[in-house]
Motif scaffolding. Structure first.
Motif, short mmCIF file in Angstrom:
data_model
loop_
_atom_site.label_atom_id
_atom_site.label_comp_id
_atom_site.label_asym_id
_atom_site.label_seq_id
_atom_site.Cartn_x
_atom_site.Cartn_y
_atom_site.Cartn_z
N LEU A 142 -48.53 -45.98 -30.81
CA LEU A 142 -49.29 -47.13 -31.32
C LEU A 142 -50.50 -47.43 -30.44
CD1 LEU A 142 -49.58 -49.68 -33.15
CD2 LEU A 142 -48.00 -50.83 -31.58
N TRP A 160 -44.74 -46.80 -40.13
CA TRP A 160 -44.95 -48.25 -39.96
C TRP A 160 -46.31 -48.60 -39.35
CZ3 TRP A 160 -39.92 -46.30 -38.86
CH2 TRP A 160 -38.95 -46.69 -39.78
N ASP A 220 -49.38 -49.97 -37.69
CA ASP A 220 -49.64 -51.09 -36.78
C ASP A 220 -48.46 -52.06 -36.67
OD1 ASP A 220 -52.13 -50.08 -36.34
OD2 ASP A 220 -53.13 -51.35 -37.83
N GLU A 221 -47.47 -51.92 -37.55
CA GLU A 221 -46.30 -52.79 -37.49
C GLU A 221 -45.18 -52.22 -36.63
OE1 GLU A 221 -45.07 -53.53 -41.46
OE2 GLU A 221 -46.93 -54.56 -42.05
N THR A 222 -45.45 -51.09 -35.97
CA THR A 222 -44.45 -50.45 -35.13
C THR A 222 -44.01 -51.40 -34.01
OG1 THR A 222 -45.38 -48.27 -35.57
CG2 THR A 222 -43.97 -48.47 -33.63
N LYS A 223 -42.71 -51.55 -33.85
CA LYS A 223 -42.17 -52.46 -32.84
C LYS A 223 -41.72 -51.69 -31.61
CE LYS A 223 -40.70 -55.92 -36.24
NZ LYS A 223 -39.57 -56.73 -36.76
N TYR A 283 -43.85 -46.63 -30.12
CA TYR A 283 -44.67 -47.71 -29.57
C TYR A 283 -45.74 -47.16 -28.65
CZ TYR A 283 -45.68 -52.29 -27.47
OH TYR A 283 -46.31 -53.44 -27.04
N TYR A 314 -44.26 -43.52 -36.32
CA TYR A 314 -45.49 -44.31 -36.28
C TYR A 314 -46.23 -44.23 -37.62
CZ TYR A 314 -50.17 -45.88 -35.31
OH TYR A 314 -51.37 -46.54 -35.38
N ASN A 346 -31.60 -58.45 -33.80
CA ASN A 346 -32.38 -58.05 -34.97
C ASN A 346 -31.51 -57.51 -36.10
OD1 ASN A 346 -35.45 -58.25 -34.28
ND2 ASN A 346 -34.51 -57.37 -32.45
N LYS A 401 -54.44 -44.25 -39.45
CA LYS A 401 -54.17 -45.16 -38.34
C LYS A 401 -54.04 -44.44 -37.00
CE LYS A 401 -53.87 -49.02 -40.72
NZ LYS A 401 -54.75 -50.20 -40.46
N ASN A 445 -37.72 -51.76 -37.19
CA ASN A 445 -38.56 -51.65 -38.37
C ASN A 445 -37.78 -51.24 -39.63
OD1 ASN A 445 -40.75 -50.72 -36.01
ND2 ASN A 445 -41.61 -51.99 -37.64
#
Length: 520
Positions: free
Chosen positions: A137, A357, A359-362, A134, A354, A226, A291, A368
């Motif tokens: 990100l 995933w 931009d979808e990294t949580k 994160y 990273y 989750n 990214k 994920n």
């Protein structure tokens, strides 16, 4: 008559000889040698700062002086007798009235450099690496650089913190005259405010330890929620269930039982990291290299700084760790290889996760994973979090008890332990309240990365960057070379900027999260 005079002269000569031997024995005892006989009078009433280290690992005993003419000879001042038979003095008193802790009795075995390195690795390779992707990100390549930079700086500040424990004696030899982070802080504030520094460090330690407990509850609720999204159980409900399991921590008197699981938990965590990396490698063809940018999110990157710094915090227990090493000279090399290994593993884990995933990294990277793998991995992580919780909780309880409830000090409240050494009922109730307090904080601040960034910016940067460099400058100013002064000042300035900016942006992030009613 002549015989009587001769007998008296002989007795006087014998008495003088015994006193001289006792004095010589005292000198040799100070040098670390065992005294020759059990008849040599001995014992220190005060902990001498310069030879305190010589008493580490040894036991002291007061022997009765030889009786001459039916009266006891007074013990020669400064004489001492070191014994290894398990008997010794009660805790002596230092110059400021505090009890000197005799660490080391023979019943407390020393640890090797590898064992010390394992403890440091446990501290800096824990569950909080789950938040590092994160950080990438919002930081891109600069986030990777910060992981390396933080490792270098934390390794350096750990070394200079240990250097503050030592001073040179009259012979130019380095002698350990302090035992803990608090002792260093008090030495820096003496003589005007001899207790202020220790209180500041204690407050920072308590905040960091309690927030670590809160993070364990947060991550437990987050992972379970989750892992089983189809169950009609909210994240707060999972946190309540986790806290119910953790309530027995209030009954802890020591960590002997908990420590048996620490190695197993750490090995399990490494296995989980390997599983996550293996899954990421299986998707290497889809990695989003484009990214990873060189620009940063100015608003959210300071949060990443706090996350990265918090993942490296180990300075709190380094003085105790170094003091219990068989060969303290190996401390520097141990710090080097542990932080190099941490830097490589953290950097690879954060980058690979990273890239998988993007931009979808949580905030917690395991969220994920596909549902089938995620459930298994998260259950193991929750078990590790629950078994890790007692360590910071017990440390926080000890600091609070010594600060507010310990008998024999200027305590704000009465002693929470009875005469028989058992914890009083109201003391147990306060411990239970502390466990419940961590639950309430976890329920109302259920944002793992933001909370981790806030804690890292507030106390992590202070304990890892600011205070060690400041103490190093204060205590060893006259002996520092110009490049050491430059490093210390630079770390203090950069650490201050990162700490303030990270704290402000983490706080803003939490406020925004509450305003938009987002949930992790």
């Amino acid at each position: 008559m002549a015989t009587l005079i001769k007998s008296k002269l002989s007795n006087v000569a014998t008495s003088v000889s015994n006193k001289s031997q006792a004095k010589v024995s005292g000198v040799f005892a100070r040098m670390g040698f065992q005294a020759a006989t059990d008849e040599e009078a001995v014992g220190f009433a005060q902990c001498d700062d310069l030879d305190y280290e010589h008493r580490q690992g040894l036991q002291m005993d007061i022997l009765k002086p030889e009786e001459v003419s039916g009266e006891a000879e007074p013990a020669a001042e400064g004489d001492s007798h070191y014994q290894r038979d398990g008997t010794g003095l009660p805790p002596s008193t230092s110059k400021d009235g505090e009890p000197c802790v005799e660490l080391a009795a023979q019943g407390k075995p020393k640890i090797t450099a590898w064992e010390a390195g394992w403890n440091v690795t446990n501290a800096i390779q824990g569950m909080f690496v789950l938040g590092l992707p994160y950080a990438i990100l919002h930081g891109g390549y600069l986030g990777l650089f910060l992981i390396i930079f933080a490792a270098v700086v934390c390794c350096y500040t750990g070394k200079i913190l240990i250097a503050c424990l030592y001073e040179e004696n009259e012979d130019g030899e380095l002698v350990r005259v302090r035992d803990s982070y608090v002792d260093i802080a008090n030495a820096c504030c003496a003589p005007r405010f001899p207790k202020l520094g220790g209180r500041v460090v204690n407050v920072a330690q308590i905040i960091e330890l309690i927030m670590t407990c809160v993070l364990y509850v947060v991550v437990s609720g987050n992972l379970m929620y989750n892992s089983f999204p189809n169950l009609p159980v909210s994240q707060k409900s999972w946190s309540i269930l986790a806290t119910a399991i953790l309530l027995p921590c209030a009954f802890l008197r020591n960590l002997k039982a908990v420590s048996k699981f620490s190695l197993l938990c750490t090995l399990a965590h490494f296995v989980i990291n390997i599983l996550v990396i293996a899954y990421c490698l299986s998707r290497a063809r889809d990695w989003a290299w484009d990214k990873v940018k060189f620009y940063i999110d100015v608003k959210k990157f300071p949060i990443s700084i706090g996350i990265i710094v918090f993942s490296y915090t180990s300075q709190i227990f380094l003085p105790s760790l170094e003091g219990n090493m068989k060969s303290p000279k190996e401390f520097h090399s141990m710090m080097n290889w542990t932080h190099i290994a941490a830097c490589i593993l953290k950097g690879l884990f954060a980058l690979v996760a990273y890239l998988t995933w993007a931009d979808e990294t949580k905030e917690v990277i395991t969220d994920n994973l596909p549902s089938t793998i995620r459930a298994v991995v998260n259950v193991f992580l929750v078990a590790k979090a629950l078994l890790s919780y007692p360590l910071p909780f017990f440390a926080a309880v000890e600091v609070l008890e010594k600060s507010f409830f310990q008998e024999g000090r200027i305590a704000m409240f009465t002693n929470c332990y009875g005469v028989d050494g058992k914890l009083k009922s109201w003391g147990l109730a306060l411990r239970c309240i502390l466990v419940v307090l961590t639950l309430f904080m976890a329920m109302y601040i259920p944002h793992f990365a933001l909370l981790m960034g806030l804690t890292g910016s507030l106390t992590g940067a202070g304990l890892c960057f600011l205070l060690p460099s400041l103490f190093h400058l204060k205590i060893l100013w006259r002996k520092l070379q110009w490049h050491h002064v430059f490093f210390d000042v630079s770390i203090f300035v950069i650490g201050s900027i990162c700490s303030v900016s990270g704290f402000i942006h983490s706080l803003e992030g939490l406020i925004e999260a509450f305003a938009s009613n987002t949930s992790d």
